[in-house]
Enzyme design. Structure first.
Site, PDB file in Angstrom:
ATOM      1  N   SER A   1       0.775  -1.404  -0.047  1.00 48.01           N
ATOM      2  CA  SER A   1       0.011  -0.011  -0.050  1.00 48.01           C
ATOM      3  C   SER A   1       0.879   1.210   0.129  1.00 48.01           C
ATOM      4  O   SER A   1       2.016   1.472   0.492  1.00 48.01           O
ATOM      5  CB  SER A   1      -0.959  -0.008   1.310  1.00 48.01           C
ATOM      6  OG  SER A   1      -1.510   1.133   1.292  1.00 48.01           O
TER       7      SER A   1
ATOM      8  N   TYR B   1      -2.353  -0.974  10.349  1.00 44.20           N
ATOM      9  CA  TYR B   1      -2.332  -1.344   8.902  1.00 44.20           C
ATOM     10  C   TYR B   1      -0.992  -0.790   8.219  1.00 44.20           C
ATOM     11  O   TYR B   1      -0.620  -1.824   7.431  1.00 44.20           O
ATOM     12  CB  TYR B   1      -3.776  -0.610   8.516  1.00 44.20           C
ATOM     13  CG  TYR B   1      -3.783  -1.046   6.757  1.00 44.20           C
ATOM     14  CD1 TYR B   1      -4.287  -2.323   6.418  1.00 44.20           C
ATOM     15  CD2 TYR B   1      -3.687  -0.036   6.003  1.00 44.20           C
ATOM     16  CE1 TYR B   1      -4.541  -2.285   5.246  1.00 44.20           C
ATOM     17  CE2 TYR B   1      -3.599  -0.346   4.539  1.00 44.20           C
ATOM     18  CZ  TYR B   1      -4.364  -1.486   4.201  1.00 44.20           C
ATOM     19  OH  TYR B   1      -4.359  -1.609   2.866  1.00 44.20           O
TER      20      TYR B   1
END
Length: 265
Positions: A158, A171
């Site tokens: 990401s 995360y």
């Protein structure tokens, strides 16, 4: 969702880049995983998708779309938060598809927690790491013995690994860990002829967004990128198709950013 995400149902132009390949895609019921499954099928691959049992309805929709392209779609409901579950997942995929050529570790859990580190609970931290990091490690560990030269492993990381936001502290750190894991795996598996890469999406319009963020964040989602808009799942899927294809035969150990212009280095 409004607008409805584009997974490539009608927008993708196939070029027979994955004919004969067999792919296992985790988190394949929605969002990026759904687009990867569909574009892989359009390019000639048979696929197995893993997803949480509660997502059976969405998974069946993916299977219908894949089968409409004349390809096989094996449905494997799995909670990947144990090593045994990943071992069984790979066994079923290999048995059902007759082997494996591509492994896409895409399943992830994200649950924003505003207010600082003291507000992150231990159960949430465990769920995020078990889903994002441990499951990827166990999945690849189980799959390696089934992969021959020319096979491809693709891990979803990401932009959060490079531009972490506070509410996604847990995360974002898992995605940075996956980048590191990818580099080490590429070094280890290179002599075997197995390529390992990562795709780092930026702001992509998937169900994860409205389920995680408030209305104000959702309304302006992606507008802060150089391209000024969120990406569609099919736009990310293009990166996976390339990395899974023989066109990427000399690409390994790299992160391919699909971020609307944000840097991934």
């Amino acid at each position: 969702m409004d607008p409805v995400p584009d997974h490539g149902e009608t927008s993708w132009t196939p070029r027979e880049r994955l004919v004969g390949k067999r792919a296992l895609i985790t988190g394949g019921d929605s969002g990026i995983g759904r687009a990867v499954a569909l574009t892989f099928a359009k390019e000639g691959a048979d696929v197995a998708i893993a997803y949480l049992p509660d997502e059976q309805h969405d998974a069946e929709q993916v299977a219908s779309a894949v089968e409409a392209e004349g390809r096989r779609c094996l449905l494997l409901p799995t909670d990947q938060r144990t090593e045994e579950a990943n071992q069984r997942l790979v066994e079923l995929a290999v048995e059902g598809l007759g082997g494996l050529d591509v492994v896409v570790s895409n399943a992830a859990f994200q649950n924003g927690t505003p207010g600082g580190i003291e507000n992150f609970s231990t159960p949430q931290l465990e769920q995020v790491y078990e889903t994002n990091v441990f499951a990827t490690f166990w999945l690849v560990k189980a799959a390696v013995s089934h992969l021959d030269a020319g096979a491809s492993i693709i891990i979803t990381t990401s932009i959060q690994a490079y531009e972490p936001s506070g509410p996604l502290l847990d995360y974002a750190s898992t995605k940075a860990a996956l980048n590191n894991l990818m580099v080490n795996l590429a070094t280890e598996l290179g002599p075997k002829g197995v390529r390992v890469n990562a795709v780092a999406p930026g702001p992509i319009w998937t169900p994860l967004i409205p389920s995680t963020f408030g209305e104000e964040k959702v309304d302006g989602f992606g507008e802060d990128t150089p391209l000024g808009r969120p990406g569609q799942p099919v736009e990310v899927a293009a990166a996976y198709v390339f990395l899974a294809s023989d066109e990427a035969s000399y690409v390994s150990g790299t992160v391919l950013g699909v971020t609307g212009g944000r840097a991934v280095f």
